[in-house]
Design a protein around this motif. Structure first.
Motif, PDB file in Angstrom:
ATOM      1  N   ILE A 401       0.819  -1.203   0.000  1.00  0.00           N
ATOM      2  CA  ILE A 401       0.000   0.000   0.000  1.00  0.00           C
ATOM      3  C   ILE A 401       0.859   1.262   0.000  1.00  0.00           C
ATOM      4  CG2 ILE A 401      -0.257   0.090   2.516  1.00  0.00           C
ATOM      5  CD1 ILE A 401      -3.170   0.985   2.030  1.00  0.00           C
ATOM      6  N   ALA A 402       2.007   1.244   0.660  1.00  0.00           N
ATOM      7  CA  ALA A 402       2.877   2.420   0.686  1.00  0.00           C
ATOM      8  C   ALA A 402       3.451   2.690  -0.700  1.00  0.00           C
ATOM      9  CB  ALA A 402       3.996   2.227   1.704  1.00  0.00           C
ATOM     10  N   HIS A 416      -2.550  18.136  -8.665  1.00  0.00           N
ATOM     11  CA  HIS A 416      -3.371  17.618  -7.564  1.00  0.00           C
ATOM     12  C   HIS A 416      -2.449  17.060  -6.482  1.00  0.00           C
ATOM     13  CE1 HIS A 416      -5.986  17.365 -11.179  1.00  0.00           C
ATOM     14  NE2 HIS A 416      -6.859  17.884 -10.348  1.00  0.00           N
ATOM     15  N   VAL A 417      -1.945  17.949  -5.656  1.00  0.00           N
ATOM     16  CA  VAL A 417      -0.960  17.526  -4.659  1.00  0.00           C
ATOM     17  C   VAL A 417      -1.472  17.712  -3.235  1.00  0.00           C
ATOM     18  CG1 VAL A 417       0.983  17.968  -6.185  1.00  0.00           C
ATOM     19  CG2 VAL A 417       0.158  19.809  -4.713  1.00  0.00           C
ATOM     20  N   THR A 418      -2.740  17.986  -3.044  1.00  0.00           N
ATOM     21  CA  THR A 418      -3.265  18.109  -1.687  1.00  0.00           C
ATOM     22  C   THR A 418      -3.487  16.723  -1.085  1.00  0.00           C
ATOM     23  OG1 THR A 418      -5.570  18.087  -2.425  1.00  0.00           O
ATOM     24  CG2 THR A 418      -4.482  20.238  -2.304  1.00  0.00           C
ATOM     25  N   SER A 419      -3.488  16.673   0.222  1.00  0.00           N
ATOM     26  CA  SER A 419      -3.750  15.414   0.918  1.00  0.00           C
ATOM     27  C   SER A 419      -5.129  14.866   0.557  1.00  0.00           C
ATOM     28  CB  SER A 419      -3.659  15.623   2.431  1.00  0.00           C
ATOM     29  OG  SER A 419      -2.376  16.059   2.801  1.00  0.00           O
ATOM     30  N   LEU A 420      -6.093  15.773   0.371  1.00  0.00           N
ATOM     31  CA  LEU A 420      -7.456  15.339   0.050  1.00  0.00           C
ATOM     32  C   LEU A 420      -7.487  14.617  -1.294  1.00  0.00           C
ATOM     33  CD1 LEU A 420     -10.421  15.446   0.983  1.00  0.00           C
ATOM     34  CD2 LEU A 420     -10.666  17.540  -0.348  1.00  0.00           C
ATOM     35  N   ALA A 421      -6.824  15.194  -2.313  1.00  0.00           N
ATOM     36  CA  ALA A 421      -6.823  14.567  -3.633  1.00  0.00           C
ATOM     37  C   ALA A 421      -6.096  13.232  -3.610  1.00  0.00           C
ATOM     38  CB  ALA A 421      -6.179  15.500  -4.653  1.00  0.00           C
ATOM     39  N   ILE A 422      -4.964  13.183  -2.917  1.00  0.00           N
ATOM     40  CA  ILE A 422      -4.180  11.946  -2.869  1.00  0.00           C
ATOM     41  C   ILE A 422      -4.922  10.878  -2.069  1.00  0.00           C
ATOM     42  CG2 ILE A 422      -2.005  10.930  -2.079  1.00  0.00           C
ATOM     43  CD1 ILE A 422      -0.730  13.718  -2.574  1.00  0.00           C
ATOM     44  N   SER A 423      -5.577  11.275  -0.982  1.00  0.00           N
ATOM     45  CA  SER A 423      -6.337  10.321  -0.173  1.00  0.00           C
ATOM     46  C   SER A 423      -7.482   9.719  -0.984  1.00  0.00           C
ATOM     47  CB  SER A 423      -6.883  11.018   1.073  1.00  0.00           C
ATOM     48  OG  SER A 423      -7.691  10.149   1.837  1.00  0.00           O
ATOM     49  N   GLY A 424      -8.232  10.568  -1.694  1.00  0.00           N
ATOM     50  CA  GLY A 424      -9.342  10.065  -2.489  1.00  0.00           C
ATOM     51  C   GLY A 424      -8.879   9.152  -3.605  1.00  0.00           C
ATOM     52  N   ALA A 425      -7.823   9.556  -4.313  1.00  0.00           N
ATOM     53  CA  ALA A 425      -7.318   8.728  -5.403  1.00  0.00           C
ATOM     54  C   ALA A 425      -6.755   7.410  -4.877  1.00  0.00           C
ATOM     55  CB  ALA A 425      -6.235   9.497  -6.170  1.00  0.00           C
ATOM     56  N   SER A 426      -6.084   7.450  -3.751  1.00  0.00           N
ATOM     57  CA  SER A 426      -5.501   6.227  -3.191  1.00  0.00           C
ATOM     58  C   SER A 426      -6.580   5.241  -2.773  1.00  0.00           C
ATOM     59  CB  SER A 426      -4.616   6.571  -1.985  1.00  0.00           C
ATOM     60  OG  SER A 426      -3.490   7.344  -2.389  1.00  0.00           O
ATOM     61  N   ALA A 427      -7.723   5.757  -2.308  1.00  0.00           N
ATOM     62  CA  ALA A 427      -8.829   4.867  -1.932  1.00  0.00           C
ATOM     63  C   ALA A 427      -9.260   4.032  -3.130  1.00  0.00           C
ATOM     64  CB  ALA A 427      -9.998   5.687  -1.397  1.00  0.00           C
ATOM     65  N   ALA A 450      -8.491   1.633   3.631  1.00  0.00           N
ATOM     66  CA  ALA A 450      -7.055   1.633   3.913  1.00  0.00           C
ATOM     67  C   ALA A 450      -6.316   2.581   2.974  1.00  0.00           C
ATOM     68  CB  ALA A 450      -6.501   0.216   3.781  1.00  0.00           C
ATOM     69  N   GLY A 451      -6.695   2.604   1.708  1.00  0.00           N
ATOM     70  CA  GLY A 451      -6.069   3.502   0.751  1.00  0.00           C
ATOM     71  C   GLY A 451      -6.301   4.953   1.106  1.00  0.00           C
ATOM     72  N   ALA A 452      -7.513   5.274   1.541  1.00  0.00           N
ATOM     73  CA  ALA A 452      -7.810   6.646   1.950  1.00  0.00           C
ATOM     74  C   ALA A 452      -6.938   7.066   3.125  1.00  0.00           C
ATOM     75  CB  ALA A 452      -9.283   6.775   2.305  1.00  0.00           C
ATOM     76  N   ALA A 453      -6.778   6.162   4.079  1.00  0.00           N
ATOM     77  CA  ALA A 453      -5.950   6.479   5.250  1.00  0.00           C
ATOM     78  C   ALA A 453      -4.487   6.671   4.858  1.00  0.00           C
ATOM     79  CB  ALA A 453      -6.082   5.368   6.287  1.00  0.00           C
ATOM     80  N   ALA A 454      -3.979   5.833   3.960  1.00  0.00           N
ATOM     81  CA  ALA A 454      -2.580   5.963   3.532  1.00  0.00           C
ATOM     82  C   ALA A 454      -2.354   7.260   2.778  1.00  0.00           C
ATOM     83  CB  ALA A 454      -2.203   4.769   2.657  1.00  0.00           C
ATOM     84  N   GLY A 455      -3.274   7.627   1.902  1.00  0.00           N
ATOM     85  CA  GLY A 455      -3.121   8.852   1.131  1.00  0.00           C
ATOM     86  C   GLY A 455      -3.247  10.100   1.969  1.00  0.00           C
ATOM     87  N   ALA A 456      -3.956  10.020   3.086  1.00  0.00           N
ATOM     88  CA  ALA A 456      -4.155  11.191   3.944  1.00  0.00           C
ATOM     89  C   ALA A 456      -2.863  11.680   4.566  1.00  0.00           C
ATOM     90  CB  ALA A 456      -5.165  10.860   5.037  1.00  0.00           C
ATOM     91  N   THR A 457      -1.830  10.849   4.595  1.00  0.00           N
ATOM     92  CA  THR A 457      -0.557  11.240   5.203  1.00  0.00           C
ATOM     93  C   THR A 457       0.376  11.895   4.187  1.00  0.00           C
ATOM     94  OG1 THR A 457       0.482   9.089   4.730  1.00  0.00           O
ATOM     95  CG2 THR A 457      -0.745   9.310   6.795  1.00  0.00           C
ATOM     96  N   ARG A 458      -0.045  11.991   2.929  1.00  0.00           N
ATOM     97  CA  ARG A 458       0.817  12.539   1.875  1.00  0.00           C
ATOM     98  C   ARG A 458       0.308  13.914   1.431  1.00  0.00           C
ATOM     99  NH1 ARG A 458       3.704   8.187  -0.525  1.00  0.00           N
ATOM    100  NH2 ARG A 458       3.628   6.435   0.956  1.00  0.00           N
ATOM    101  N   GLY A 459       1.159  14.632   0.722  1.00  0.00           N
ATOM    102  CA  GLY A 459       0.767  15.867   0.061  1.00  0.00           C
ATOM    103  C   GLY A 459       0.625  17.056   0.988  1.00  0.00           C
ATOM    104  N   GLN A 465      -8.312  13.514   6.374  1.00  0.00           N
ATOM    105  CA  GLN A 465      -8.713  12.478   7.319  1.00  0.00           C
ATOM    106  C   GLN A 465     -10.191  12.123   7.176  1.00  0.00           C
ATOM    107  OE1 GLN A 465      -6.668  10.840   9.158  1.00  0.00           O
ATOM    108  NE2 GLN A 465      -4.824  12.052   8.811  1.00  0.00           N
ATOM    109  N   GLY A 466     -10.975  13.066   6.626  1.00  0.00           N
ATOM    110  CA  GLY A 466     -12.403  12.828   6.540  1.00  0.00           C
ATOM    111  C   GLY A 466     -12.831  11.910   5.415  1.00  0.00           C
ATOM    112  N   ILE A 467     -11.948  11.614   4.450  1.00  0.00           N
ATOM    113  CA  ILE A 467     -12.353  10.796   3.303  1.00  0.00           C
ATOM    114  C   ILE A 467     -12.779   9.393   3.745  1.00  0.00           C
ATOM    115  CG2 ILE A 467     -11.496   9.591   1.268  1.00  0.00           C
ATOM    116  CD1 ILE A 467     -11.992  12.261   0.441  1.00  0.00           C
ATOM    117  N   GLY A 468     -11.981   8.772   4.610  1.00  0.00           N
ATOM    118  CA  GLY A 468     -12.317   7.433   5.077  1.00  0.00           C
ATOM    119  C   GLY A 468     -13.660   7.395   5.778  1.00  0.00           C
ATOM    120  N   GLY A 469     -13.914   8.381   6.635  1.00  0.00           N
ATOM    121  CA  GLY A 469     -15.193   8.441   7.333  1.00  0.00           C
ATOM    122  C   GLY A 469     -16.351   8.653   6.383  1.00  0.00           C
ATOM    123  N   ARG A 470     -16.128   9.459   5.366  1.00  0.00           N
ATOM    124  CA  ARG A 470     -17.200   9.704   4.383  1.00  0.00           C
ATOM    125  C   ARG A 470     -17.469   8.446   3.549  1.00  0.00           C
ATOM    126  NH1 ARG A 470     -15.954  15.803   2.021  1.00  0.00           N
ATOM    127  NH2 ARG A 470     -15.835  16.849   4.047  1.00  0.00           N
TER     128      ARG A 470
END
Length: 594
Positions: A401-402, A416-427, A450-459, A465-470
């Motif tokens: 996953i990393a 698209h380098v924000t954490s939100l974009a990377i988290s959503g795409a990683s999901a 899991a992908g959303a959580a991993a992407g939330a730490t980047r960018g 952090q809210g992508i996984g919950g959504r």
């Protein structure tokens, strides 16, 4: 305990809304504000709703030798209705016309099919209840006589001919006009339980001379064509299940209200069932790529319907050598310059060929910002839409996953380098990767979280952090939705702006989970969501295709995909879907071999 539903009526309805209704003896139908052909047949609707309620249901209804009728009965069989004793007939499929207007509602239908019951013993074997949904005919007299001789309870919904006054029914459900017509003609139908529906005024259930009022559920009615059939089917199903008349009436009122929220009489969603995974990894690769391509193409049509009025026309598309193609070994600055030059050639810093995130980045670069930060506002969903091949590659190459999230982060740069974009795409990408590996559907859905959580730490920071919950909330909404319309209405209310990963990614994952891995069904649902239909359809279908492969996609889609791929490639280097898949497989093998 099996319920037999028997009927013989129009199978297709032309449902319209008109400013005025035609004269009683007139032969002209006034212009309708809207008119569409929709599936009908009271007995078919009742059988489908009862089997969804949890009963074993057998159906008797003539089946015209017509592709549309064949498809209808095949869908019923897939949903669990026993259609094996439905007779085939060489007659035109019966249809009707239903017009609604300020003055009321008018219906017409052609003559119903003529058919006889061949194997009466087989038809009634193991039956506890017979429910008749006319139009009446000799078949109904024969069935009623045979059922009564065997001591089987018989119930009726809809209109009743005079001969039925002799029959003692267990349940009779009809609207106020149908029940009044029987009484006015001097042949009232007697039943142990009578339920009279009155539309928005509710219903009255009469048992042993005592009336109970059932209030209607208030909704904004789109089309009431199937409301009476839905009420009757669920009322009878609940009564047979042991509910009290009032309990059954309340359940039926909810079903009737839901049936009024969509066009046509049939339930919009049939019984949900898990789709089997694709037979082989290569087929799953093809499914992911085909799902992404067809989802974007078919969803785009509905996106245009919702386009703001100031978007009067689209700019010319790109193909062949006109496309922007960064080269292997290019630096980040070179990639950014290549993208900038390409989009400037397509219309300056606000080209229609670019999405909102890309346009903002181009405008920021024009203002002198460094290339490393021009994507700091990029939260659009478009980066996820084009990354299905990365998910395919990650699954084939057995990346963790990393490693996969690192590829997603690189692919989103520099726009698209924000954490939100990377988290959503990683999901989405990690869900595709896990599906390509051949894991179970539940694991694919967990991979999205899991992908959303991993992407939330980047960018660059943001509300990642809210992508996984959504995603979790959207999946819960899908699990609680009893129909496509309920799901679409619920997803339309999710927080987040149009084109925002925080809205689009959870919607795509929820739809994929609702259809349990069926890419074609996912595209159909996503296409109803308006301005983001193309992205949601592409994402949901890519995840589903990576799981189910190509088996759930119509066979005639594949040549169309190959044709479009050829149009968008250099004429000297055509690319088919299979070649695209083989390139990714070769790339994954090269990676694994070092």
């Amino acid at each position: 305990m099996t319920i037999l539903v028997a009927g013989n009526a129009a199978l297709l309805d032309l449902v319209g809304v008109a400013d005025r209704l035609p004269a009683l003896h007139g032969n002209a139908i006034p212009p309708a504000a809207r008119a569409d052909w929709a599936r009908g047949g009271a007995a078919l609707i009742a059988a489908l709703r009862m089997v969804r309620y949890g009963h074993d249901v057998r159906l008797w209804h003539p089946v015209p030798r017509d592709d549309r009728a064949t498809a209808m009965f095949a869908d019923l069989a897939d949903a669990g209705v026993d259609t094996r004793l439905c007779p085939s007939i060489d007659q035109v499929i019966p249809n009707g016309v239903i017009l609604s207007g300020h003055a009321g509602r008018s219906t017409w239908s052609n003559r119903n099919a003529i058919a006889e019951i061949g194997d009466m013993d087989g038809l009634l074997d193991g039956i506890s209840d017979v429910i008749i949904a006319p139009v009446w005919g000799d078949w109904a007299d024969d069935l009623l006589r045979a059922a009564s001789q065997r001591g089987i309870r018989c119930s009726l919904f809809g209109a009743a001919p005079p001969a039925l006054a002799r029959q003692q029914w267990y349940m009779r459900v009809g609207n106020a006009a149908q029940i009044a017509a029987s009484a006015d003609a001097g042949h009232p139908v007697t039943a142990t339980i009578t339920c009279m529906t009155r539309g928005a005024a509710g219903a009255v259930v009469t048992v042993a001379g005592r009336d109970s009022f059932i209030p209607a559920k208030a909704v904004t009615v789109i089309d009431a064509t199937g409301a009476d059939d839905a009420f009757a089917a669920i009322f009878m199903a609940a009564m047979i299940d042991g509910k009290t008349p009032v309990e059954a009436g309340k359940e039926a009122a909810r079903a009737a209200a839901e049936a009024s929220l969509h066009w046509g009489a049939w339930p919009v969603e049939q019984a949900r069932r898990a789709v089997p995974p694709g037979a082989g990894q290569h087929d799953r690769v093809l499914g992911a790529l085909a799902g992404a391509a067809t989802g974007e193409t078919l969803g785009m049509l509905n996106s245009f319907v919702w386009m703001p009025v100031w978007r009067k026309e689209m700019a010319p598309g790109t193909q062949g050598d006109d496309a922007c193609s960064p080269q292997q070994g290019d630096t980040r600055d070179q990639v950014a310059n290549s993208l900038n030059d390409f989009f400037m050639s397509m219309g300056g810093s606000d080209p229609l060929a670019a999405g909102p995130g890309t346009r903002r980045a181009l405008q920021t670069r024009e203002q002198g910002e460094a290339v490393d930060v021009i994507g700091k506002t990029g939260v659009a969903d478009s980066v996820a839409m084009r990354l299905a091949p990365i998910g395919v590659f990650a699954g084939l190459a057995q990346l963790d996953i990393a490693e996969t999230t690192t590829l997603v982060e690189a692919a989103g740069w520099p726009v698209h380098v924000t954490s939100l974009a990377i988290s959503g795409a990683s999901a989405v990408v990690w869900a595709i990767a896990v599906a390509i590996r051949g894991d179970a559907w539940g694991d694919v859905m967990q991979a999205a979280l899991a992908g959303a959580a991993a992407g939330a730490t980047r960018g660059i920071g943001g509300d990642a952090q809210g992508i996984g919950g959504r995603i979790a909330a959207a999946r819960a909404l899908a699990a609680a939705s009893l129909s496509v319309q309920k799901l679409v209405d619920g997803l339309a209310g999710l927080p987040g702006a149009d084109g925002d990963c925080g809205n689009v990614i959870p919607s795509a994952i929820a739809i994929a989970d609702f259809v349990q891995g069926d890419p074609a069904h996912a595209i159909d649902i996503a296409g109803r969501l308006g301005s983001d239909a193309d992205t949601i359809a592409a994402l949901a279908a890519a995840v589903c295709g990576a799981y189910a492969g190509t088996t759930c996609l119509p066979a005639d889609w594949r040549p169309l995909i190959d044709h479009q791929l050829d149009r968008h490639r250099d004429r000297n280097a055509p690319l088919t879907l299979a070649q695209w898949a083989h390139q990714l497989e070769d790339l994954a093998r090269a990676h694994m071999s070092g």
